[in-house]
Each structure stands twice: as C-alpha cells, then as structure tokens.
Scaffold this motif. Structure first.
Motif, PDB file in Angstrom:
ATOM      1  N   ARG A 137     -18.708 -41.261  -1.441  1.00 39.68           N
ATOM      2  CA  ARG A 137     -17.304 -41.492  -1.819  1.00 39.68           C
ATOM      3  C   ARG A 137     -16.831 -42.860  -1.361  1.00 39.68           C
ATOM      4  NH1 ARG A 137     -15.700 -35.467  -0.820  1.00 39.68           N
ATOM      5  NH2 ARG A 137     -16.259 -34.683  -2.876  1.00 39.68           N
ATOM      6  N   GLU A 138     -17.262 -43.237  -0.177  1.00 40.80           N
ATOM      7  CA  GLU A 138     -16.736 -44.466   0.417  1.00 40.80           C
ATOM      8  C   GLU A 138     -17.647 -44.933   1.537  1.00 40.80           C
ATOM      9  OE1 GLU A 138     -12.873 -43.776   2.096  1.00 40.80           O
ATOM     10  OE2 GLU A 138     -12.329 -45.896   2.027  1.00 40.80           O
ATOM     11  N   LEU A 139     -17.655 -46.231   1.755  1.00 40.17           N
ATOM     12  CA  LEU A 139     -18.379 -46.792   2.907  1.00 40.17           C
ATOM     13  C   LEU A 139     -17.368 -47.623   3.682  1.00 40.17           C
ATOM     14  CD1 LEU A 139     -21.116 -47.428   4.361  1.00 40.17           C
ATOM     15  CD2 LEU A 139     -21.275 -49.425   2.869  1.00 40.17           C
ATOM     16  N   THR A 140     -17.194 -47.304   4.953  1.00 45.47           N
ATOM     17  CA  THR A 140     -16.211 -48.089   5.719  1.00 45.47           C
ATOM     18  C   THR A 140     -16.873 -48.656   6.972  1.00 45.47           C
ATOM     19  OG1 THR A 140     -15.458 -46.035   6.733  1.00 45.47           O
ATOM     20  CG2 THR A 140     -14.112 -46.909   4.953  1.00 45.47           C
ATOM     21  N   LYS A 141     -16.377 -49.802   7.375  1.00 47.63           N
ATOM     22  CA  LYS A 141     -16.907 -50.482   8.560  1.00 47.63           C
ATOM     23  C   LYS A 141     -16.118 -50.001   9.767  1.00 47.63           C
ATOM     24  CE  LYS A 141     -19.207 -54.130  10.380  1.00 47.63           C
ATOM     25  NZ  LYS A 141     -19.681 -53.259  11.470  1.00 47.63           N
ATOM     26  N   THR A 142     -16.828 -49.719  10.849  1.00 49.60           N
ATOM     27  CA  THR A 142     -16.153 -49.376  12.099  1.00 49.60           C
ATOM     28  C   THR A 142     -16.467 -50.482  13.102  1.00 49.60           C
ATOM     29  OG1 THR A 142     -18.054 -48.200  12.979  1.00 49.60           O
ATOM     30  CG2 THR A 142     -16.500 -46.910  11.672  1.00 49.60           C
ATOM     31  N   GLU A 143     -16.006 -50.312  14.277  1.00 51.00           N
ATOM     32  CA  GLU A 143     -16.231 -51.347  15.291  1.00 51.00           C
ATOM     33  C   GLU A 143     -17.725 -51.531  15.574  1.00 51.00           C
ATOM     34  OE1 GLU A 143     -14.916 -52.326  19.803  1.00 51.00           O
ATOM     35  OE2 GLU A 143     -13.959 -50.623  18.818  1.00 51.00           O
ATOM     36  N   HIS A 144     -18.464 -50.387  15.617  1.00 51.93           N
ATOM     37  CA  HIS A 144     -19.877 -50.453  16.001  1.00 51.93           C
ATOM     38  C   HIS A 144     -20.848 -50.258  14.834  1.00 51.93           C
ATOM     39  CE1 HIS A 144     -18.567 -50.430  20.112  1.00 51.93           C
ATOM     40  NE2 HIS A 144     -17.874 -49.341  19.889  1.00 51.93           N
ATOM     41  N   GLY A 145     -20.361 -49.874  13.704  1.00 57.97           N
ATOM     42  CA  GLY A 145     -21.280 -49.581  12.604  1.00 57.97           C
ATOM     43  C   GLY A 145     -20.514 -49.230  11.339  1.00 57.97           C
ATOM     44  N   PHE A 146     -20.909 -48.114  10.719  1.00 54.54           N
ATOM     45  CA  PHE A 146     -20.320 -47.737   9.428  1.00 54.54           C
ATOM     46  C   PHE A 146     -20.075 -46.246   9.377  1.00 54.54           C
ATOM     47  CE2 PHE A 146     -22.913 -51.452   8.952  1.00 54.54           C
ATOM     48  CZ  PHE A 146     -22.160 -52.293   8.154  1.00 54.54           C
ATOM     49  N   LEU A 147     -19.121 -45.861   8.537  1.00 58.37           N
ATOM     50  CA  LEU A 147     -18.954 -44.451   8.195  1.00 58.37           C
ATOM     51  C   LEU A 147     -19.299 -44.311   6.724  1.00 58.37           C
ATOM     52  CD1 LEU A 147     -15.555 -43.494   9.902  1.00 58.37           C
ATOM     53  CD2 LEU A 147     -17.862 -42.866  10.635  1.00 58.37           C
ATOM     54  N   VAL A 148     -20.236 -43.415   6.449  1.00 60.07           N
ATOM     55  CA  VAL A 148     -20.599 -43.157   5.060  1.00 60.07           C
ATOM     56  C   VAL A 148     -19.945 -41.836   4.675  1.00 60.07           C
ATOM     57  CG1 VAL A 148     -22.493 -42.997   3.403  1.00 60.07           C
ATOM     58  CG2 VAL A 148     -22.843 -44.258   5.547  1.00 60.07           C
ATOM     59  N   HIS A 149     -18.954 -41.928   3.803  1.00 58.58           N
ATOM     60  CA  HIS A 149     -18.221 -40.723   3.391  1.00 58.58           C
ATOM     61  C   HIS A 149     -18.933 -40.154   2.167  1.00 58.58           C
ATOM     62  CE1 HIS A 149     -14.668 -41.999   5.864  1.00 58.58           C
ATOM     63  NE2 HIS A 149     -15.239 -43.167   5.641  1.00 58.58           N
ATOM     64  N   THR A 150     -19.521 -38.977   2.340  1.00 56.44           N
ATOM     65  CA  THR A 150     -20.253 -38.392   1.211  1.00 56.44           C
ATOM     66  C   THR A 150     -19.544 -37.110   0.775  1.00 56.44           C
ATOM     67  OG1 THR A 150     -21.707 -36.798   2.307  1.00 56.44           O
ATOM     68  CG2 THR A 150     -22.355 -39.126   2.445  1.00 56.44           C
ATOM     69  N   GLU A 151     -19.967 -36.579  -0.360  1.00 59.17           N
ATOM     70  CA  GLU A 151     -19.352 -35.325  -0.822  1.00 59.17           C
ATOM     71  C   GLU A 151     -19.710 -34.168   0.118  1.00 59.17           C
ATOM     72  OE1 GLU A 151     -20.808 -34.087  -4.612  1.00 59.17           O
ATOM     73  OE2 GLU A 151     -22.910 -34.250  -4.029  1.00 59.17           O
ATOM     74  N   ARG A 152     -20.692 -34.418   1.009  1.00 60.74           N
ATOM     75  CA  ARG A 152     -21.060 -33.366   1.967  1.00 60.74           C
ATOM     76  C   ARG A 152     -20.731 -33.768   3.409  1.00 60.74           C
ATOM     77  NH1 ARG A 152     -26.940 -31.761   1.320  1.00 60.74           N
ATOM     78  NH2 ARG A 152     -27.422 -32.816  -0.615  1.00 60.74           N
ATOM     79  N   GLY A 153     -19.686 -34.552   3.566  1.00 63.02           N
ATOM     80  CA  GLY A 153     -19.248 -34.903   4.916  1.00 63.02           C
ATOM     81  C   GLY A 153     -19.497 -36.356   5.274  1.00 63.02           C
ATOM     82  N   VAL A 154     -19.063 -36.695   6.462  1.00 68.52           N
ATOM     83  CA  VAL A 154     -19.126 -38.098   6.906  1.00 68.52           C
ATOM     84  C   VAL A 154     -20.338 -38.289   7.812  1.00 68.52           C
ATOM     85  CG1 VAL A 154     -17.878 -39.922   8.115  1.00 68.52           C
ATOM     86  CG2 VAL A 154     -16.618 -38.230   6.805  1.00 68.52           C
ATOM     87  N   VAL A 155     -20.976 -39.434   7.646  1.00 64.72           N
ATOM     88  CA  VAL A 155     -22.153 -39.758   8.442  1.00 64.72           C
ATOM     89  C   VAL A 155     -21.887 -41.081   9.145  1.00 64.72           C
ATOM     90  CG1 VAL A 155     -24.583 -40.391   8.295  1.00 64.72           C
ATOM     91  CG2 VAL A 155     -23.692 -38.602   6.804  1.00 64.72           C
ATOM     92  N   ASN A 156     -22.241 -41.133  10.436  1.00 66.76           N
ATOM     93  CA  ASN A 156     -22.155 -42.395  11.184  1.00 66.76           C
ATOM     94  C   ASN A 156     -23.458 -43.153  11.041  1.00 66.76           C
ATOM     95  OD1 ASN A 156     -19.871 -42.813  13.318  1.00 66.76           O
ATOM     96  ND2 ASN A 156     -20.190 -40.605  13.059  1.00 66.76           N
ATOM     97  N   ALA A 157     -23.368 -44.448  10.861  1.00 70.88           N
ATOM     98  CA  ALA A 157     -24.601 -45.227  10.748  1.00 70.88           C
ATOM     99  C   ALA A 157     -24.431 -46.549  11.493  1.00 70.88           C
ATOM    100  CB  ALA A 157     -24.907 -45.516   9.283  1.00 70.88           C
ATOM    101  N   ALA A 158     -25.419 -46.862  12.313  1.00 71.61           N
ATOM    102  CA  ALA A 158     -25.399 -48.186  12.962  1.00 71.61           C
ATOM    103  C   ALA A 158     -25.712 -49.249  11.910  1.00 71.61           C
ATOM    104  CB  ALA A 158     -26.430 -48.229  14.078  1.00 71.61           C
ATOM    105  N   ASN A 159     -26.632 -48.900  10.991  1.00 68.10           N
ATOM    106  CA  ASN A 159     -27.019 -49.824   9.913  1.00 68.10           C
ATOM    107  C   ASN A 159     -26.987 -49.096   8.584  1.00 68.10           C
ATOM    108  OD1 ASN A 159     -28.181 -52.252  11.512  1.00 68.10           O
ATOM    109  ND2 ASN A 159     -29.150 -50.455  12.443  1.00 68.10           N
TER     110      ASN A 159
END
Ligand code: FDA
Length: 402
Positions: A137-159
């Motif tokens: 759904r969306e990819l957002t930048k956080t202070e330390h990495g990224f949030l990948v917003h998917t139809e099955r929930g949010v995932v934290n990713a350093a890269n």
C-alpha cells in the motif's frame, strides 16, 4: 531498535522476480533476515516464460557495451563483480542441463522452471521469508529505516530493495511501482519505453508487404547516424503489421520515434553492382536473378511493392533502374509508425536514473537503505541473455550491500 509496529527485517525485497530472488538469496546467505513481497501468486513469472520457456539465462560474451543506459559506465562495476561464469557455476552446481544456442546465449535444456527452482533453493539456504500474493500500500521512511505497509500488515525494514521490474507484459503483473517509489523519493527517471519489441508501420503503406508475413531471413538492420548509428546482423521476420525477429527486436531498443531504419536484405552482396555486371552475361529476368539469393515469394513481393516488373530482363533494364533496385535491396529505408508496445516488449528501456544510485551497491545516494535493482533501473540489455545477467549482477551487488 526499529520496532515501531509489525515484524522487523534487515532487508525487505519488493518483487520476487529474477533480480529480487537473487538479491534475497545473497542477503539471506550473508545472515540477514530477509522478506520478499510480491503481488503475484507465483514466483518469477518472467523467468518462466523467458527464452520460449527455456530461459536464456546469461550470455557468455556479456560486456558493458551490450547495455543501453544514459549513464553507460554505471553497469560496469556490478557486471564485473558478478559475471556470466559466476552464474554458470551456480547452474552447474545445481546440475541444470544447458546448451549454447547462438552467439554465447545459454539456455536450459529442459525448462526455465529449473532456474526458478534453483533461485528458490538458494533463498531457502538463506532462510528467506515470503509474503505473496500481497499488495504494497505504501512505503514510508522512518528515522532508522522504512515501514512497508502491505495489505497484510506493516513490516519494519532496515533496508528496502525495489525489484519490481519494468512495464513490459502487464498481463503477468508488470507495474510502474518502481517509478512511483522513485518519484516519491524525488529521484529522476529516464523516460521508460518499450524495447526489444516488434516495430509496426502505417497499415496502408504496409499493405504490399502483408503477403510476406512469415518470411524470415538474415539481414543487417541499422538506425541512427554517425556516433549514434547501430547495426545488428540477425534474422528479420515479416509480420502482418510490420517487422519482428531478433534483428528488429535489437534495433527497436535504439530506434527513436520519427527515425527511419535501414535494412540490408543481402549484406554480403552489392546488388546493384551484381545486376549491372550480369547484364552482358545473363538472360535472366529480375525475379529469377534475385531468387537465386532470396526466397522467391519475398522477391516477387518486394519487386511489386517497389514498382519493378519481375519479368523484365536484366539486359533490358537501364543501369539507373538497376541501381535503384540495388538500393532497395541493400539499403531499404523504412519509417516505423510505432511498436507493438508493452504488450509484446521483452523489456522496458529507461527507468530509475542510475546517476541517483551507487554503482557498487545500487543504493540511492541520498536515501540510505533504499536500493533499486534489475529492470527497474535505466540499464537495458540486448537480446540474448543480457537482461538476466544484469538482474543477477545488480541483485548480487545490492544483496551483498544491504
Ligand atoms: P521481473 O519482471 O523479473 O520481476 C519483477 C517482479 O516484481 C515480478 O515478480 C512482479 O510480479 C513483481 N511486481 C511488479 N509490480 C509489483 C508491485 N506493484 N507490487 C509487488 N510486486 C510487484 N531476458 C533474458 O536475459 N533472457 C531471456 O531469455 C528473456 N526472455 C524474455 C521473454 C519475455 C517474453 C519477456 C517479457 C522478457 C524476457 N527477458 C529475457 C527479460 C527478462 O525477463 C527481464 O529483464 C527480467 O525478468 C528482469 O528482472 P527483474 O527482476 O528486474 O524483473
């Protein structure tokens, strides 16, 4: 440290195609926690349909000169650090039977599925996790990495590695996702265009050539002038709407709308010279003479289309006319009105501007942790296994760095 909500990964690869699977396997085997997300239900559909189902998985002669890019030096680093021989070693390790078909092109003996199974097995060694089919759904930048917003929930990713490919063949899941993410992060994009694609002509102008559909022959085809001139000697295929075959697919990547292409139907023969010198030695007519070099159906069609009477004896034809005929055979100039588009294109030319990326790691210069690999990037290979070699090499570069 990264956990705002949802699961946490060192590397999230978006796109389970050629580049994405290679990248995931390399990162996973380096001990990273890796998740691959794809909106398709099956892995690597393009590998499956590639090379007529046998996947032309690399080219032994791949060099940077086999790639198009606005920044031609960019691909050198990744290609030199992961070579066709490196991929071949992997193929041999998995005991996949292969053969060389033509000009260094390596194909599976049995099925492209062998390559998909091999990449999946390499990912399994690296304990790669999968989330597919799953839309982003969306990819957002956080202070330390990224949030990948998917139809099955949010995932934290350093890269995050974007490996969603180009626009060709939308019916098997191609999307503009990589370009949308590039725009979101204010990255430049080299205008995407269909490449390795059949060329089409104005229907009325093409009418005389329609009966030649199905005829195939080796030609020289060129486009551009001076420094931008490109020539390929490959097979050309007449179709109902225009021209196809490897010669045309290759030149299509260089062709710009509004430009002509020139076809030499008899690259080893100066046709005008041959016709003029035959005047005193042969009783043949134009059609018979040319039919000793080209398929008779093609000769008849071309003579008619170019306004020549095939029954005319060479001896009775003015030199001026013979020269004109020679030119039509050796330097037939055609103006395509377009291409068959992304529906038929094997690849997309253009993409994320490589000047935005590190050539060592494929990471975005100004967005630490965000990578683009494979066909999403403005590096486009010739026909013949080069595009997969780029997918493997750029995937390895990012997989090692992320
Ligand atoms: P690729 O297209 O392989 O993978 C992209 C992945 O991203 C797909 O799994 C897709 O589902 C996923 N995706 C897309 N949008 C998404 C979104 N919004 N959200 C989530 N996932 C998304 N090359 C070659 O070297 N030898 C060959 O024999 C052939 N043959 C060939 C035949 C045909 C018919 C085609 C169309 C193409 C080829 N090619 C080829 C080209 C080759 O297939 C191509 O260059 C590579 O697959 C590119 O690899 P990528 O991993 O970059 O993209």
């Amino acid at each position: 440290m990264l956990v705002e909500n949802g699961l946490q990964y060192d590397v999230v690869v978006i796109g389970a195609g050629a580049a994405g699977m290679m990248c995931a396997a390399v990162a996973g085997q380096a001990g990273k926690r890796v998740l691959v997300i794809d909106h398709a239900s099956k892995l690597a559909e393009k590998i499956r349909i590639s090379g007529g189902g046998r996947c032309n998985f690399t080219n032994l002669h791949a060099t940077p000169s086999n790639f198009l890019s606005e920044n031609p030096h960019f691909c050198k680093s990744a290609l030199s650090r992961y070579t066709p021989q490196d991929f071949l070693s992997l193929v041999k390790r998995y005991k996949i039977a292969f053969h060389e078909k033509h000009k260094g092109q390596l194909f599976c003996d049995d099925s492209a599925e062998d390559i998909i199974r091999m990449l999946k097995a390499e990912c399994d060694v690296g304990k790669v996790e999968w989330r597919m089919p799953c839309s982003i759904r969306e990819l957002t930048k956080t202070e330390h990495g990224f949030l990948v917003h998917t139809e099955r929930g949010v995932v934290n990713a350093a890269n995050v590695v974007i490996a969603t490919g180009g626009l060709s063949i939308p019916k098997i899941g191609a999307t503009d996702f990589s370009y949308r993410i590039a725009k979101q992060f204010n990255l430049k994009i080299v205008e995407p265009r269909p490449a390795l694609v059949p060329l089409t002509f104005d229907a009325t102008n093409w009418e005389p050539f329609v009966p030649m559909a199905g005829i195939s022959l080796e030609v020289d085809v060129e486009t551009g002038v001076k420094k931008s001139k490109m020539v390929f000697r490959e097979d050309l295929l007449f179709t109902h709407r225009g021209l196809s075959g490897p010669a045309i697919l290759q030149i299509s990547s260089y062709w710009q709308p509004g430009q002509t292409i020139r076809v030499n139907l008899l690259p080893e023969l100066d046709v005008a010279e041959e016709l003029i010198s035959a005047k005193s030695t042969t009783k043949k007519n134009l059609a018979n003479f040319l039919a000793s070099y080209l398929p008779a159906r093609l000769v008849d069609g071309l003579l008619a289309a170019h306004g020549f009477d095939g029954n005319l004896k060479i001896a009775d034809t003015q030199d001026k006319r013979l020269r004109l005929l020679g030119e039509k055979m050796n330097r037939w100039e055609l103006l395509p009105n377009g291409s068959e588009g992304y529906r038929k294109a094997e690849v997309t030319r253009g993409g994320v501007d490589t000047r935005e990326l590190s050539q060592q790691s494929m990471m975005v210069n100004n967005v630490p942790g965000l990578y683009f690999i494979g066909e999403a990037v403005d590096v486009t290979g010739w026909l013949g296994g080069f595009n997969f070699q780029w997918a493997w090499a750029s995937g390895v570069a990012a997989g090692k760095a992320a």
